[in-house]
Write a protein that holds these residues in place. Structure first.
Motif, mmCIF file in Angstrom:
data_model
loop_
_atom_site.group_PDB
_atom_site.id
_atom_site.type_symbol
_atom_site.label_atom_id
_atom_site.label_comp_id
_atom_site.label_asym_id
_atom_site.label_seq_id
_atom_site.Cartn_x
_atom_site.Cartn_y
_atom_site.Cartn_z
ATOM 1 N N THR A 61 -4.001 1.591 8.040
ATOM 2 C CA THR A 61 -2.897 1.814 7.115
ATOM 3 C C THR A 61 -2.958 0.926 5.892
ATOM 4 O OG1 THR A 61 -1.560 0.218 8.346
ATOM 5 C CG2 THR A 61 -1.360 2.533 8.978
ATOM 6 N N THR A 62 -4.145 0.442 5.540
ATOM 7 C CA THR A 62 -4.265 -0.417 4.366
ATOM 8 C C THR A 62 -3.861 0.343 3.113
ATOM 9 O OG1 THR A 62 -6.103 -1.543 5.404
ATOM 10 C CG2 THR A 62 -5.850 -1.843 3.029
ATOM 11 N N ALA A 63 -3.010 -0.227 2.233
ATOM 12 C CA ALA A 63 -2.623 0.426 0.982
ATOM 13 C C ALA A 63 -3.783 0.362 0.004
ATOM 14 C CB ALA A 63 -1.395 -0.265 0.382
ATOM 15 N N THR A 69 2.990 0.344 -1.562
ATOM 16 C CA THR A 69 3.090 0.746 -0.164
ATOM 17 C C THR A 69 3.356 2.232 -0.104
ATOM 18 O OG1 THR A 69 4.034 -1.410 0.377
ATOM 19 C CG2 THR A 69 4.279 0.351 2.013
ATOM 20 N N GLU A 70 2.552 2.955 0.655
ATOM 21 C CA GLU A 70 2.677 4.400 0.687
ATOM 22 C C GLU A 70 4.020 4.850 1.254
ATOM 23 O OE1 GLU A 70 -1.258 6.617 1.705
ATOM 24 O OE2 GLU A 70 -1.202 4.796 2.920
ATOM 25 N N ALA A 82 5.678 5.356 -4.085
ATOM 26 C CA ALA A 82 5.109 4.216 -3.373
ATOM 27 C C ALA A 82 5.873 2.948 -3.721
ATOM 28 C CB ALA A 82 3.642 4.061 -3.750
ATOM 29 N N GLY A 83 6.012 2.060 -2.736
ATOM 30 C CA GLY A 83 6.622 0.771 -3.001
ATOM 31 C C GLY A 83 5.847 0.022 -4.064
ATOM 32 N N SER A 515 -4.924 6.438 5.607
ATOM 33 C CA SER A 515 -3.824 6.236 6.550
ATOM 34 C C SER A 515 -3.187 7.553 6.960
ATOM 35 C CB SER A 515 -2.758 5.351 5.905
ATOM 36 O OG SER A 515 -2.027 6.088 4.936
ATOM 37 N N SER A 517 -0.318 8.502 6.050
ATOM 38 C CA SER A 517 0.274 9.066 4.840
ATOM 39 C C SER A 517 -0.773 9.522 3.838
ATOM 40 C CB SER A 517 1.185 8.033 4.163
ATOM 41 O OG SER A 517 2.358 7.813 4.907
ATOM 42 N N THR A 565 -4.748 7.732 -0.791
ATOM 43 C CA THR A 565 -3.475 7.014 -0.674
ATOM 44 C C THR A 565 -2.368 7.800 -1.365
ATOM 45 O OG1 THR A 565 -4.650 4.903 -0.767
ATOM 46 C CG2 THR A 565 -2.282 4.846 -1.149
#
Length: 645
Positions: A61-63, A69-70, A82-83, A515, A517, A565
């Motif tokens: 889950t690495t952005a 952040t996804e 995304a964050g 990830s 997402s 991503t």
């Protein structure tokens, strides 16, 4: 007509060669072994199997971008970014473009009023820079296509009845394109009401000029235009492009849907190859030009690329027939090393083709006026993809090969009016709905979005092949030799095969660390940043993809090649279009098209969407205000560029 019916029709193959054995799916099957597919993912450990790689894709889950952040997968009534990103709605359907036009009132629509406002379903987005204002304010022209309309969501009390003549005319006024000045103030872009550059081009705009080899041909003549040189309006403007000299290209896609009636005369077979008449709209009940029994040549006047000069609001739009007639998804252009201009185009239907056009003349970087008719002379090519990784760009020239009078091509105009049939005879490779085709000037690569093809049969593939059927689509990468975009011989590769990497039956291929997402289906439009990031927007089934449509950034180089991503997720019912970066890459523009459509497919609503009862009222969320297709701007809160990694 419901969107569900429209999609069923537009995705129905009309290519008589649809079942041929050398489609792109079979080519991938022959070309890629398990090890080859693994190699494409860029640097995975030697000896690791594809299944274990897909497993790692599903669990990491690495952005992809620092400080972003996804959003999670899902579907609801609003959008998500995304964050680390900020966002705002820049302009919406109905927003006033001209001085003295009041705020939008959907209960008081008229033809004259809609012609003064931003149009409906926004698709392609283009930017043409303007000189900074006296106070240093950054300025640009935003060029936006308006693909089609949805009467049930536009008009109060429309559900369950046929549109009136007035409503049909309002729909026409909501089609076409908008040119709008935007400026950046207090760190955010906003549109400028009343700018002298603001302009609407619609399905009702008179005097659109036909240029190039088909201009004046008898097959373009109608009772209203016996010379075959001037068309009223433009239809179904999907993706498009901005030329190196700063003009705006509007691609006419599913024009067939606007025609009704029956014709068994000389154009019948030509109409059949394009799916005419589609009968999606009742306009032909009120205007003879949309009834092929009365005007059988009228469909031949659509399916072209339209060129507009956004810097001259009084300029006449021109349909450039040298670029061919088909269901154009886009028209992205680039200058080749020898100065010729190359325009890449996809024909968005199952089992249709990828094209490029190479101008005869050369781009003049010092004299803009010298470029204004470059698109009237040149060579149109269609692609054939070979199993050894070669791409052959076949010239579509009357008199060469099968394009002869004996086959019905008496002139180059005939080749261009019946581009699809000419490509059939040349043996082009049927593709899985080719949509956006985007060149990267930095690398000489070209990215082809292949949206999906559920009509491809399982017996046309093998286990290593993209799906047959192929519900998720894939992305092909073409390499032009030494960056020569005008080359007639290229190489092709597979970037990603879309779908859920956690589902072994999907046969998805992604890069490492994609990830939960990060995977997507049905790639549609795209944009490329200066670091090689490919931003992909999607137009797929939110139930199948377990997520609303959105924007994903896919790495194209190095060890992270194919890693994806999510940066944006749309509200329910929408597709996302027109990804476009500002010149400094600090703002990302996107279009949200048909929010709230197909409400019966969203469990939170569970019934068809109407004006009075939509599945979402995005973006206003006000009683009495229907969902409104809109253009959005995103930017990083840390001030960095989208290409910073």
């Amino acid at each position: 007509m419901s969107e569900t019916f429209e999609r069923e029709f537009e995705d129905r193959p009309v290519n008589p060669r649809a079942g041929r054995a050398d489609g792109i799916g079979d080519i991938i099957a022959r070309r890629y072994s398990r090890r080859d597919a693994f190699r494409l993912l860029g640097g995975a450990a030697a000896g690791t199997g594809l299944a274990s790689l897909l497993s790692s894709c599903a669990t990491t889950t690495t952005a992809q971008l620092p400080a972003l952040t996804e959003p999670p997968r899902g579907v609801d009534t609003t959008h998500h970014v995304a964050g680390g990103l900020a966002d705002r709605v820049l302009i919406r359907w109905g927003d006033p473009l001209f001085t003295g036009v009041s705020a939008f009132d959907p209960a008081a629509q008229s033809v004259a009023d809609q012609e003064q406002r931003f149009g409906y379903n926004c698709d392609f987005l283009g930017l043409v820079p303007l000189p900074a204002a006296a106070d240093g304010t950054e300025r640009a022209l935003l060029c936006v296509n308006h693909e089609y309309t949805i009467a049930d969501l536009m008009f109060p009390g429309k559900a369950g009845r046929e549109a009136t003549a007035e409503e049909c005319a309002i729909e026409q006024a909501a089609h076409g394109g908008s040119i709008v000045e935007i400026e950046k103030r207090n760190g955010a872009w906003q549109y400028v009401q009343g700018s002298r550059f603001n302009r609407r081009i619609t399905a009702r705009t008179p005097g659109i000029e036909v240029t190039g080899p088909a201009a004046g041909h008898p097959r373009l003549a109608t009772s209203a235009d016996p010379a075959g040189r001037h068309v009223v309006g433009t239809l179904n403007n999907c993706a498009g492009g901005i030329t190196p000299w700063g003009t705006y290209l509007l691609a006419e896609e599913n024009f067939n849907g606007y025609f009704m009636g029956a014709h068994d005369g000389p154009e019948a077979e030509n109409h059949k190859r394009y799916g005419v008449p589609g009968g999606w709209y009742p306009w032909g009940l009120h205007e003879a030009r949309f009834d092929v029994s009365k005007e059988p040549n009228e469909p031949n006047r659509f399916g072209w690329i339209l060129e507009v000069d956004p810097l001259d609001p009084d300029s006449k739009p021109k349909k450039r027939t040298a670029l061919g007639r088909f269901k154009h998804e886009g028209s992205e252009s680039i200058v080749a090393p020898d100065g010729r201009v190359v325009v890449y185009m996809g024909d968005d239907q199952r089992f249709d083709y990828v094209y490029k056009f190479v101008t005869a003349g050369r781009f003049n970087s010092t004299e803009r006026a010298a470029n204004m008719d470059l698109l009237d002379e040149g060579t149109l090519y269609v692609a054939r993809f070979e199993a050894d990784g070669s791409v052959f760009w076949m010239p579509m020239l009357q008199g060469e090969g099968p394009l002869t009078p004996e086959n019905g091509f008496a002139s180059q105009a005939d080749v261009l009016i019946e581009t699809r049939r000419a490509a059939d005879l040349l043996g082009a490779t049927p593709m899985d709905r080719p949509e956006d085709v985007e060149p990267d000037p930095r690398t000489g690569k070209v990215y082809v979005m292949l949206t999906n093809n559920t009509a491809r049969k399982a017996d046309q593939t093998d286990p290593t092949n993209p799906r047959g059927p192929n519900p998720f689509g894939h992305v092909i990468e073409i390499t032009e030799p030494q960056g020569d975009f005008a080359s007639t011989r290229s190489r092709w590769d597979l970037l990603v095969r879309c779908g859920d990497p956690a589902d072994s039956a999907a046969g998805a291929v992604w890069g490492p660390d994609t990830s939960e997402s990060g995977w997507f289906g049905s790639p549609d439009n795209c944009a490329i940043d200066s670091a090689g990031g490919l931003f992909v927007s999607t137009d797929g089934d939110e139930r199948l993809n377990k997520c609303a449509n959105g924007i994903w950034r896919v790495e194209t180089e190095g060890l992270e090649r194919g890693r994806s991503t999510m940066i944006f997720r749309s509200p329910t019912g929408a597709e996302v279009c027109g990804p476009r970066l500002s010149t400094d890459e600090r703002t990302f523009f996107l279009a949200v098209q048909h929010p709230g459509q197909d409400g019966e497919d969203y469990p939170g609503h569970g019934r068809p969407s109407t004006f009075e009862d939509p599945s979402t009222r995005w973006p206003d969320f006000e009683d009495g205000m229907p969902p409104r297709p809109s253009v959005m701007a995103l930017w990083r809160r840390d001030g960095r560029r989208f290409s910073d990694t």
